[in-house]
Design an enzyme around this catalytic site. Structure first.
Site, PDB file in Angstrom:
ATOM      1  CB  SER A 145      -0.861   0.004   1.259  1.00 27.16           C
ATOM      2  OG  SER A 145      -1.531   1.249   1.419  1.00 27.16           O
ATOM      3  CE1 TYR A 159      -4.380  -2.147   5.091  1.00 25.99           C
ATOM      4  CE2 TYR A 159      -3.342  -0.014   4.750  1.00 25.99           C
ATOM      5  CZ  TYR A 159      -3.977  -1.141   4.241  1.00 25.99           C
ATOM      6  OH  TYR A 159      -4.180  -1.258   2.888  1.00 25.99           O
TER       7      TYR A 159
HETATM    8  P1  NAD Z   1     -11.761  -5.743  -0.277  1.00 24.89           P
HETATM    9  O1  NAD Z   1     -12.292  -5.744   1.118  1.00 24.89           O
HETATM   10  O2  NAD Z   1     -12.658  -5.281  -1.380  1.00 24.89           O
HETATM   11  O3  NAD Z   1     -11.197  -7.187  -0.637  1.00 24.89           O
HETATM   12  C1  NAD Z   1     -10.471  -7.938   0.287  1.00 24.89           C
HETATM   13  C2  NAD Z   1     -10.842  -9.411   0.145  1.00 24.89           C
HETATM   14  O4  NAD Z   1     -10.015 -10.134   1.066  1.00 24.89           O
HETATM   15  C3  NAD Z   1     -12.296  -9.704   0.518  1.00 24.89           C
HETATM   16  O5  NAD Z   1     -12.900 -10.477  -0.497  1.00 24.89           O
HETATM   17  C4  NAD Z   1     -12.188 -10.487   1.825  1.00 24.89           C
HETATM   18  O6  NAD Z   1     -13.231 -11.476   1.987  1.00 24.89           O
HETATM   19  C5  NAD Z   1     -10.812 -11.134   1.681  1.00 24.89           C
HETATM   20  N1  NAD Z   1     -10.227 -11.513   2.968  1.00 24.89           N
HETATM   21  C6  NAD Z   1     -10.238 -10.803   4.124  1.00 24.89           C
HETATM   22  N2  NAD Z   1      -9.652 -11.521   5.099  1.00 24.89           N
HETATM   23  C7  NAD Z   1      -9.249 -12.697   4.544  1.00 24.89           C
HETATM   24  C8  NAD Z   1      -8.599 -13.849   5.042  1.00 24.89           C
HETATM   25  N3  NAD Z   1      -8.242 -13.949   6.324  1.00 24.89           N
HETATM   26  N4  NAD Z   1      -8.355 -14.852   4.182  1.00 24.89           N
HETATM   27  C9  NAD Z   1      -8.720 -14.773   2.885  1.00 24.89           C
HETATM   28  N5  NAD Z   1      -9.366 -13.721   2.364  1.00 24.89           N
HETATM   29  C10 NAD Z   1      -9.625 -12.698   3.181  1.00 24.89           C
HETATM   30  O7  NAD Z   1     -10.447  -4.841  -0.185  1.00 24.89           O
HETATM   31  P2  NAD Z   1      -9.329  -4.403  -1.238  1.00 24.89           P
HETATM   32  O8  NAD Z   1      -9.214  -2.936  -1.094  1.00 24.89           O
HETATM   33  O9  NAD Z   1      -9.526  -5.000  -2.561  1.00 24.89           O
HETATM   34  O10 NAD Z   1      -8.043  -5.034  -0.520  1.00 24.89           O
HETATM   35  C11 NAD Z   1      -7.138  -5.901  -1.169  1.00 24.89           C
HETATM   36  C12 NAD Z   1      -5.725  -5.540  -0.743  1.00 24.89           C
HETATM   37  O11 NAD Z   1      -5.413  -4.228  -1.237  1.00 24.89           O
HETATM   38  C13 NAD Z   1      -5.520  -5.480   0.769  1.00 24.89           C
HETATM   39  O12 NAD Z   1      -4.284  -6.088   1.098  1.00 24.89           O
HETATM   40  C14 NAD Z   1      -5.477  -3.992   1.052  1.00 24.89           C
HETATM   41  O13 NAD Z   1      -4.734  -3.683   2.199  1.00 24.89           O
HETATM   42  C15 NAD Z   1      -4.812  -3.481  -0.210  1.00 24.89           C
HETATM   43  N6  NAD Z   1      -4.977  -2.045  -0.470  1.00 24.89           N
HETATM   44  C16 NAD Z   1      -6.206  -1.510  -0.734  1.00 24.89           C
HETATM   45  C17 NAD Z   1      -6.326  -0.149  -1.000  1.00 24.89           C
HETATM   46  C18 NAD Z   1      -7.643   0.505  -1.313  1.00 24.89           C
HETATM   47  O14 NAD Z   1      -7.713   1.747  -1.412  1.00 24.89           O
HETATM   48  N7  NAD Z   1      -8.715  -0.251  -1.504  1.00 24.89           N
HETATM   49  C19 NAD Z   1      -5.178   0.663  -0.977  1.00 24.89           C
HETATM   50  C20 NAD Z   1      -3.949   0.082  -0.683  1.00 24.89           C
HETATM   51  C21 NAD Z   1      -3.851  -1.275  -0.440  1.00 24.89           C
END
Ligand code: NAD
Length: 275
Positions: A145, A159
């Protein structure tokens, strides 16, 4: 520029692929001709995304997997090997977020976030790395991130710490694995329109939500998915979703005191006092 890697018929496993960035990446891999294993703690979401991938003309399976459990990772590896007999791309993407003042976040929450966001990658390496090393080919994508590159908020320390560690692990793996024919990409997203804030656990009330800066626009998961495929194809290590982040990193590296002071005086508040 390294030679482009041929992706058709390769096998990609993506964790946390039932939603958001993981879903976007799984479907982008499918569009690029890879067979995909969609892993998520939410099995029905994983199956829905696998069905969408099959609709794009590739073989795909949905697998229930909790990245906080080594047993679950072992079952995931076995499911991939039973179905496809190989694995080429492992995208460690599942992650969770929380918010709260440093003195109000329970220790158990630190452990939960580090366990899902950081130790999941250690578990993944434990089960998948021997296969990739034996093959002498493959690619690992770790989702970190912007929050792991520089600090713009004080209310998400577990985080941010987990994501900073993901950046370091990824860099170390790249040093080790590149000479062995295995690529590593460290995906560093800025804001992406996903469901992550729905799963946010808040431990303090009335906090402003701070963002990485006004210069970054909110991306769609499909855009990020296409960036991931391109980075794997071209064997790119550092994948920020917006190249403007480099200016932030240079600013911090050249004047860390000033950078910190400016974050204190001019925070970029995206939601006022909502938590
Ligand atoms: P999201 O919540 O839409 O998707 C995350 C998915 O991970 C969900 O489907 C959830 O069910 C699954 N999940 C959660 N805990 C889990 C576990 N213990 N085992 C297996 N699956 C699990 O969120 P996202 O934003 O797509 O996040 C994906 C990654 O991107 C994360 O690592 C997040 O930190 C990172 N990220 C997101 C953003 C943003 O702005 N959305 C920015 C930087 C980094």
């Amino acid at each position: 520029m390294p030679l482009e890697i041929e992706l058709t018929d390769k096998v990609a496993v993506v964790t946390g692929a039932g939603s958001g960035i993981g879903r976007g990446a799984a479907l982008a891999f499918a569009r690029a001709g890879l067979r995909v294993v969609v892993a998520d703690i939410d099995l029905s979401a994983a199956e829905e995304v696998a069905a969408a991938a099959r609709g794009l003309g590739v073989a795909a399976s949905g697998v229930g997997c909790d990245v906080a459990s080594l047993e679950s990772f072992v079952s995931l590896r076995d499911a991939v090997m039973d179905r496809f007999g190989r694995v080429d791309v492992v995208m460690n993407n599942a992650g969770v977020i929380l918010s709260g003042l440093p003195e109000q976040i329970p220790l158990s929450e630190w452990e939960r976030v580090l366990n899902v966001n950081l130790m999941s990658i250690v578990r993944s390496n434990h089960v998948f790395l021997p296969l990739l090393l034996q093959q002498g080919s493959g690619h690992i994508v770790n989702t970190a991130s912007f929050a792991g590159l520089y600090t713009y908020s004080f209310d998400r320390l577990p985080y941010a710490a987990s994501k900073a560690a993901v950046v370091q692990i990824s860099e170390g793996l790249a040093l080790y694995l590149r000479p062995r024919g295995i690529g590593v990409t460290c995906l560093c997203p800025g804001p992406v329109r996903t469901n992550i804030m729905k799963s946010n656990r808040a431990w303090s009330t009335g906090l402003d939500i701070r963002g990485p800066g006004p210069e970054f626009r909110m991306l769609e998961p499909d855009e990020v998915g296409e960036m991931v495929v391109d980075a794997v194809r071209r064997n790119v290590f550092f994948l920020p979703t917006d190249s403007a982040v480099t200016a932030k990193l240079i600013d911090r590296a050249t004047d860390w005191e000033g950078f910190l002071q400016r974050q204190i005086q001019e925070p970029h508040i995206i939601v006022k006092g909502s938590q």
